[in-house]
Scaffold this motif. Structure first.
Motif, PDB file in Angstrom:
ATOM      1  N   ALA A  72       0.838  -1.199   0.000  1.00  0.00           N
ATOM      2  CA  ALA A  72       0.000   0.000   0.000  1.00  0.00           C
ATOM      3  C   ALA A  72       0.872   1.247   0.000  1.00  0.00           C
ATOM      4  N   LEU A  73       1.957   1.207   0.758  1.00  0.00           N
ATOM      5  CA  LEU A  73       2.882   2.337   0.815  1.00  0.00           C
ATOM      6  C   LEU A  73       3.504   2.591  -0.557  1.00  0.00           C
ATOM      7  N   SER A  74       3.878   1.541  -1.243  1.00  0.00           N
ATOM      8  CA  SER A  74       4.543   1.688  -2.546  1.00  0.00           C
ATOM      9  C   SER A  74       3.594   2.194  -3.629  1.00  0.00           C
ATOM     10  N   GLU A  75       2.273   2.029  -3.407  1.00  0.00           N
ATOM     11  CA  GLU A  75       1.307   2.433  -4.422  1.00  0.00           C
ATOM     12  C   GLU A  75       0.634   3.772  -4.127  1.00  0.00           C
ATOM     13  N   PRO A 108      -5.263  12.525  -1.557  1.00  0.00           N
ATOM     14  CA  PRO A 108      -5.410  11.192  -0.967  1.00  0.00           C
ATOM     15  C   PRO A 108      -6.803  10.610  -1.149  1.00  0.00           C
ATOM     16  N   ASN A 109      -7.793  11.464  -1.423  1.00  0.00           N
ATOM     17  CA  ASN A 109      -9.155  10.965  -1.604  1.00  0.00           C
ATOM     18  C   ASN A 109      -9.521  10.757  -3.077  1.00  0.00           C
ATOM     19  N   SER A 110      -8.517  10.812  -3.956  1.00  0.00           N
ATOM     20  CA  SER A 110      -8.797  10.654  -5.379  1.00  0.00           C
ATOM     21  C   SER A 110      -9.274   9.249  -5.669  1.00  0.00           C
ATOM     22  N   GLN A 111     -10.041   9.104  -6.763  1.00  0.00           N
ATOM     23  CA  GLN A 111     -10.573   7.797  -7.141  1.00  0.00           C
ATOM     24  C   GLN A 111      -9.571   7.054  -8.026  1.00  0.00           C
ATOM     25  N   SER A 112      -8.359   6.954  -7.599  1.00  0.00           N
ATOM     26  CA  SER A 112      -7.318   6.287  -8.377  1.00  0.00           C
ATOM     27  C   SER A 112      -7.259   4.827  -8.032  1.00  0.00           C
ATOM     28  N   SER A 113      -6.041   4.280  -7.998  1.00  0.00           N
ATOM     29  CA  SER A 113      -5.891   2.838  -7.757  1.00  0.00           C
ATOM     30  C   SER A 113      -6.272   2.432  -6.343  1.00  0.00           C
ATOM     31  N   SER A 114      -6.597   3.423  -5.496  1.00  0.00           N
ATOM     32  CA  SER A 114      -6.961   3.076  -4.130  1.00  0.00           C
ATOM     33  C   SER A 114      -8.399   2.578  -4.027  1.00  0.00           C
ATOM     34  N   ARG A 115      -9.119   2.589  -5.144  1.00  0.00           N
ATOM     35  CA  ARG A 115     -10.501   2.118  -5.112  1.00  0.00           C
ATOM     36  C   ARG A 115     -10.649   0.904  -6.013  1.00  0.00           C
ATOM     37  N   ASP A 173      -6.989  -3.087  -1.193  1.00  0.00           N
ATOM     38  CA  ASP A 173      -7.825  -1.913  -1.437  1.00  0.00           C
ATOM     39  C   ASP A 173      -8.262  -1.270  -0.120  1.00  0.00           C
ATOM     40  N   LYS A 174      -8.646  -2.112   0.830  1.00  0.00           N
ATOM     41  CA  LYS A 174      -9.100  -1.593   2.131  1.00  0.00           C
ATOM     42  C   LYS A 174      -7.960  -0.892   2.872  1.00  0.00           C
ATOM     43  N   VAL A 175      -6.782  -1.492   2.824  1.00  0.00           N
ATOM     44  CA  VAL A 175      -5.630  -0.899   3.512  1.00  0.00           C
ATOM     45  C   VAL A 175      -5.248   0.424   2.863  1.00  0.00           C
ATOM     46  N   LYS A 176      -5.303   0.480   1.528  1.00  0.00           N
ATOM     47  CA  LYS A 176      -4.979   1.722   0.828  1.00  0.00           C
ATOM     48  C   LYS A 176      -5.997   2.809   1.128  1.00  0.00           C
ATOM     49  N   MET A 177      -7.282   2.428   1.207  1.00  0.00           N
ATOM     50  CA  MET A 177      -8.316   3.403   1.559  1.00  0.00           C
ATOM     51  C   MET A 177      -8.113   3.915   2.978  1.00  0.00           C
ATOM     52  N   LEU A 178      -7.754   3.007   3.884  1.00  0.00           N
ATOM     53  CA  LEU A 178      -7.487   3.400   5.266  1.00  0.00           C
ATOM     54  C   LEU A 178      -6.286   4.336   5.337  1.00  0.00           C
ATOM     55  N   LEU A 179      -5.246   3.985   4.602  1.00  0.00           N
ATOM     56  CA  LEU A 179      -4.041   4.820   4.592  1.00  0.00           C
ATOM     57  C   LEU A 179      -4.340   6.191   4.012  1.00  0.00           C
ATOM     58  N   LYS A 221      -1.222  -0.844  12.594  1.00  0.00           N
ATOM     59  CA  LYS A 221      -0.793  -2.242  12.582  1.00  0.00           C
ATOM     60  C   LYS A 221      -1.895  -3.160  13.099  1.00  0.00           C
ATOM     61  N   LYS A 222      -2.535  -2.739  14.181  1.00  0.00           N
ATOM     62  CA  LYS A 222      -3.601  -3.552  14.769  1.00  0.00           C
ATOM     63  C   LYS A 222      -4.767  -3.691  13.799  1.00  0.00           C
ATOM     64  N   THR A 223      -5.107  -2.596  13.128  1.00  0.00           N
ATOM     65  CA  THR A 223      -6.224  -2.627  12.179  1.00  0.00           C
ATOM     66  C   THR A 223      -5.917  -3.534  10.996  1.00  0.00           C
ATOM     67  N   THR A 224      -4.706  -3.431  10.443  1.00  0.00           N
ATOM     68  CA  THR A 224      -4.346  -4.268   9.294  1.00  0.00           C
ATOM     69  C   THR A 224      -4.229  -5.738   9.680  1.00  0.00           C
ATOM     70  N   GLU A 225      -3.843  -6.011  10.927  1.00  0.00           N
ATOM     71  CA  GLU A 225      -3.767  -7.400  11.374  1.00  0.00           C
ATOM     72  C   GLU A 225      -5.166  -8.003  11.511  1.00  0.00           C
ATOM     73  N   VAL A 226      -6.123  -7.193  11.930  1.00  0.00           N
ATOM     74  CA  VAL A 226      -7.516  -7.662  11.996  1.00  0.00           C
ATOM     75  C   VAL A 226      -8.005  -7.968  10.582  1.00  0.00           C
ATOM     76  N   MET A 227      -7.686  -7.107   9.626  1.00  0.00           N
ATOM     77  CA  MET A 227      -8.044  -7.349   8.231  1.00  0.00           C
ATOM     78  C   MET A 227      -7.387  -8.619   7.713  1.00  0.00           C
ATOM     79  N   ALA A 228      -6.120  -8.799   8.065  1.00  0.00           N
ATOM     80  CA  ALA A 228      -5.380  -9.981   7.603  1.00  0.00           C
ATOM     81  C   ALA A 228      -6.005 -11.250   8.147  1.00  0.00           C
TER      82      ALA A 228
END
Length: 220
Positions: free
Chosen positions: A112-115, A121-128, A139-145, A182-189
């Motif tokens: 997500a960081l690399s993309e 940050p709210n653009s409808q680009s590759s994060s959606r 996608d969820k992690v990128k939207m959160l970020l 980290k906690k949020t992404t681990e729950v997603m994982a």
């Protein structure tokens, strides 16, 4: 007398050494927690992973490999040990899943960081996600970020349309490194894990270890 004294010393040394030798435990026969062994089940599992996959974590095909372990209480052969073995197997699976969660969350966070792109940050680009497809974990992690980046940019008085690549990377790394993220992404994982496959089970010296694979195709 001197000769007799030397013989006595020699006999005493032999007896002392023999007593020590025979009292030393045979670690290959010990089957209890904390036993010292040349190689235990976890060692064998790690060796299997090195030889078959090269390493734990993300594989070249997108799958993930992890090792989980647990200790079986008691000594093999008795009823308590037999009853504990099934529970220890379940615990080893849970421990392996916990390792998978860390691997997946870390890899997805880095991706997500690399993309992340310079701009709004709210653009409808590759994060959606495209079309009507439901968003995957990345996608969820990128939207959160992106959402957290938006708040961070506003807090620092930076115009999202004028943010520099260096500023974007600095803020993104700060967010990804936070305990909350980290906690949020681990729950997603954890929620994304599906169809876990046990590739190998090792049982040795009171320890049980499992090697598991999470298929990238099976992840939600």
């Amino acid at each position: 007398k001197l000769k007799l004294f030397k013989i006595s010393i020699l006999l005493y040394s032999i007896i002392l050494f023999s007593g020590t030798l025979f009292s030393m435990p045979d670690f290959n026969e010990i089957d209890k927690p904390g036993a010292v062994a040349k190689k235990n089940a976890t060692d064998e599992a790690n060796k299997f992973v090195r030889e078959r996959y090269g390493k734990q974590g993300l594989q070249s095909n997108g799958d993930y490999i992890a090792v989980g372990e647990s200790v079986i209480p008691g000594k093999s052969g008795n009823l308590k040990w037999e009853l504990s073995r099934a529970a220890s197997y379940d615990k080893a699976i849970l421990n392996a899943k916990s390792e998978l969660v860390k691997f997946i969350a870390r890899e997805v966070g880095q991706k997500a960081l690399s993309e992340i792109e310079v701009g709004d940050p709210n653009s409808q680009s590759s994060s959606r996600p495209n079309g009507n497809s439901s968003p995957g974990m990345l996608d969820k992690v990128k939207m959160l970020l992106n959402a957290k980046l938006d708040k961070q940019l506003k807090a620092e008085g930076i115009d999202p349309n004028e943010v520099t690549p260096d500023q974007l990377e600095r803020l993104s790394r700060k967010i990804i490194g936070s305990s909350t993220f980290k906690k949020t992404t681990e729950v997603m994982a954890e929620q994304s894990i599906c169809g876990l496959v046990v590739k190998k089970v090792f049982l040795k010296d009171g320890r049980l270890a499992v090697v598991v694979r999470q298929s990238d195709a099976m992840m939600k």
